[in-house]
Design a protein around this motif. Sequence first.
Motif, PDB file in Angstrom:
ATOM      1  N   ILE A  12       0.877  -1.178   0.000  1.00  0.00           N
ATOM      2  CA  ILE A  12       0.000   0.000   0.000  1.00  0.00           C
ATOM      3  C   ILE A  12       0.914   1.227   0.000  1.00  0.00           C
ATOM      4  O   ILE A  12       1.656   1.456   0.958  1.00  0.00           O
ATOM      5  N   THR A  13       0.885   1.983  -1.088  1.00  0.00           N
ATOM      6  CA  THR A  13       1.797   3.130  -1.206  1.00  0.00           C
ATOM      7  C   THR A  13       0.992   4.420  -1.275  1.00  0.00           C
ATOM      8  O   THR A  13       0.285   4.667  -2.261  1.00  0.00           O
ATOM      9  N   PRO A  14       1.080   5.271  -0.256  1.00  0.00           N
ATOM     10  CA  PRO A  14       0.405   6.574  -0.357  1.00  0.00           C
ATOM     11  C   PRO A  14       1.156   7.494  -1.317  1.00  0.00           C
ATOM     12  O   PRO A  14       2.393   7.487  -1.333  1.00  0.00           O
ATOM     13  N   ILE A  15       0.399   8.224  -2.106  1.00  0.00           N
ATOM     14  CA  ILE A  15       1.023   9.165  -3.051  1.00  0.00           C
ATOM     15  C   ILE A  15       0.343  10.531  -2.940  1.00  0.00           C
ATOM     16  O   ILE A  15      -0.789  10.640  -2.443  1.00  0.00           O
ATOM     17  N   ALA A  16       1.045  11.554  -3.409  1.00  0.00           N
ATOM     18  CA  ALA A  16       0.457  12.897  -3.507  1.00  0.00           C
ATOM     19  C   ALA A  16       0.741  13.420  -4.905  1.00  0.00           C
ATOM     20  O   ALA A  16       1.844  13.225  -5.431  1.00  0.00           O
ATOM     21  N   PHE A  17      -0.265  14.053  -5.508  1.00  0.00           N
ATOM     22  CA  PHE A  17      -0.048  14.670  -6.822  1.00  0.00           C
ATOM     23  C   PHE A  17      -0.596  16.086  -6.790  1.00  0.00           C
ATOM     24  O   PHE A  17      -1.458  16.419  -5.980  1.00  0.00           O
ATOM     25  N   ARG A  18      -0.063  16.913  -7.715  1.00  0.00           N
ATOM     26  CA  ARG A  18      -0.458  18.331  -7.736  1.00  0.00           C
ATOM     27  C   ARG A  18      -1.941  18.464  -8.075  1.00  0.00           C
ATOM     28  O   ARG A  18      -2.472  17.730  -8.912  1.00  0.00           O
ATOM     29  N   ASP A  19      -2.594  19.391  -7.423  1.00  0.00           N
ATOM     30  CA  ASP A  19      -4.021  19.631  -7.669  1.00  0.00           C
ATOM     31  C   ASP A  19      -4.210  21.143  -7.765  1.00  0.00           C
ATOM     32  O   ASP A  19      -3.411  21.913  -7.203  1.00  0.00           O
ATOM     33  N   GLY A  20      -5.259  21.585  -8.454  1.00  0.00           N
ATOM     34  CA  GLY A  20      -5.465  23.018  -8.659  1.00  0.00           C
ATOM     35  C   GLY A  20      -6.208  23.675  -7.507  1.00  0.00           C
ATOM     36  O   GLY A  20      -6.805  22.995  -6.671  1.00  0.00           O
ATOM     37  N   PRO A  21      -6.181  25.020  -7.463  1.00  0.00           N
ATOM     38  CA  PRO A  21      -6.931  25.758  -6.432  1.00  0.00           C
ATOM     39  C   PRO A  21      -8.419  25.805  -6.782  1.00  0.00           C
ATOM     40  O   PRO A  21      -8.953  26.844  -7.178  1.00  0.00           O
ATOM     41  N   LEU A  22      -9.087  24.655  -6.671  1.00  0.00           N
ATOM     42  CA  LEU A  22     -10.489  24.516  -7.077  1.00  0.00           C
ATOM     43  C   LEU A  22     -11.403  24.800  -5.896  1.00  0.00           C
ATOM     44  O   LEU A  22     -11.221  24.232  -4.805  1.00  0.00           O
ATOM     45  N   HIS A  29      -9.484  23.326  -2.761  1.00  0.00           N
ATOM     46  CA  HIS A  29      -8.528  22.216  -2.800  1.00  0.00           C
ATOM     47  C   HIS A  29      -7.148  22.688  -2.362  1.00  0.00           C
ATOM     48  O   HIS A  29      -6.718  23.798  -2.688  1.00  0.00           O
ATOM     49  N   GLU A  30      -6.440  21.784  -1.690  1.00  0.00           N
ATOM     50  CA  GLU A  30      -5.053  22.049  -1.313  1.00  0.00           C
ATOM     51  C   GLU A  30      -4.140  21.808  -2.521  1.00  0.00           C
ATOM     52  O   GLU A  30      -4.561  21.202  -3.500  1.00  0.00           O
ATOM     53  N   PRO A  31      -2.895  22.246  -2.446  1.00  0.00           N
ATOM     54  CA  PRO A  31      -1.991  22.051  -3.597  1.00  0.00           C
ATOM     55  C   PRO A  31      -1.695  20.579  -3.887  1.00  0.00           C
ATOM     56  O   PRO A  31      -1.209  20.247  -4.955  1.00  0.00           O
ATOM     57  N   TRP A  32      -1.969  19.703  -2.924  1.00  0.00           N
ATOM     58  CA  TRP A  32      -1.680  18.288  -3.116  1.00  0.00           C
ATOM     59  C   TRP A  32      -2.936  17.469  -2.837  1.00  0.00           C
ATOM     60  O   TRP A  32      -3.615  17.692  -1.828  1.00  0.00           O
TER      61      TRP A  32
END
Length: 424
Positions: A12-22, A29-32
């Motif tokens: 189980i690998t947690p990941i974070a990806f860039r997200d927009g200011p929605l 939304h946060e940056p991740w």
Amino acid sequence: MRRDIRITDIRITPIAFRDGPLLNAAGIHEPWALRAILEFETSDGRIGISETYGDAPMLAVLAQARPVIVGLSPFDLNVMEERVRATVRPVAGAVEFTLAPGSHSAKNAAKVISAFEVAMLDLQGQIVGAPVVDLLGGAVRDRVPYSAYLFFKYAEHHGKPYAPDAWGEGLSPAQIVEQARRMIGLYGFRSIKLKGGVFEPAHEIACIRALSEAFPGMPLRLDPNANWSLQTSIAAAPELDELLEYYEDPTPGLEGMAELARHTRLPLATNMVVTTFDEFRRGVALGSVKVVLSDHHYWGGLRATRELARMCEVWGLGISMHSNSHLGISLMAMTHVAASVSNLGYACDTHYPWQEEEVIAGGRVAFDEGAVRLPASPGLGVQLDREALARLHEQYLACGVRQRDDLAQMRKYQPDFAGTSPRF
Ligand code: GKR
Ligand code: MG
């Protein structure tokens, strides 16, 4: 022998990806954005994959259930379900956030079952040489249509050093129309959803009107995420009557939606008031909604989504799909199940256009005239890009976000933002 193949390990690998200011009803939304990538390894050296929520409480319940599944056959879906139900316990100190199903503890078992089921179906498909959709009874369509999912948004995230995304600001009707043009130009979508519940209803209705003028005949939806009171939702309904395909979760509660249904000709849709089979039963009795937006990630998987679709057929309700921020493994799982559902009546939601990064080999999934084509290869039809997985995991370790919190993020822009709902 196929039955001799066993699950030997689950990563189980947690990941974070860039997200927009929605912007949304809860804040921004946060940056991740967080997800978890699951890898089920088998005794004959195969890897089945799955994607789910990556919030801390979700990681905790996945870890609880992991040991009781190792040793099963990938075909033991019913035993897996029993064991998960018997194993997952509430996570101490878990904080729930309405718009983040990954944090909803009442759905812990359903969320884990879904995540495990997708990886096991991927393995089953690889073993028998069939795409997942064939394990669900076969495809009734070879392309699954998605909608252009528009958001009000700021041009940039709060603070530094976040590079602006390619979408710019999206606040006025003209900017929202521009956002739609760009998204449709890039991906060819044939219906539009606007995430509302952010500004005064009159402004959001003006945006819908501008979209309807810019894209005559294009089906439109507005989703205020229960941020409008019953009174506001009733008052807005006649203005939206001629504009919308369906009116999604304007107001909270099964009772609120049922009362609104008595005041509008518009079909009401939901991913908020009907999220379990118990709510389905109560919703049908009350007449709360006409369209249920399923999400296999919290309904209990692809087979449970098909059961929901059958229930919708029996009770004369429409069905389509809901989405949170996600990457390509989730998109493919959604595509396989949606391709198997004969009564899918609307283009599915997806946040995918807002995501720039990917974890699957070959990069981002392509849209063809707004639809995703079913892959013919066995299982889900996508594999992990291990370098990308490692990079996105590094981002997770570095970003510091462990649970989605759009309210706290909004208070960075607007310290007095109350975040109470319904706000309008
Ligand atoms: O990501 O901001 C968002 C959405 O508002 C999401 O949280 C919702 O779950 O897209 C969703 C919806 O249709 O309600
Ligand atoms: Mg919704």
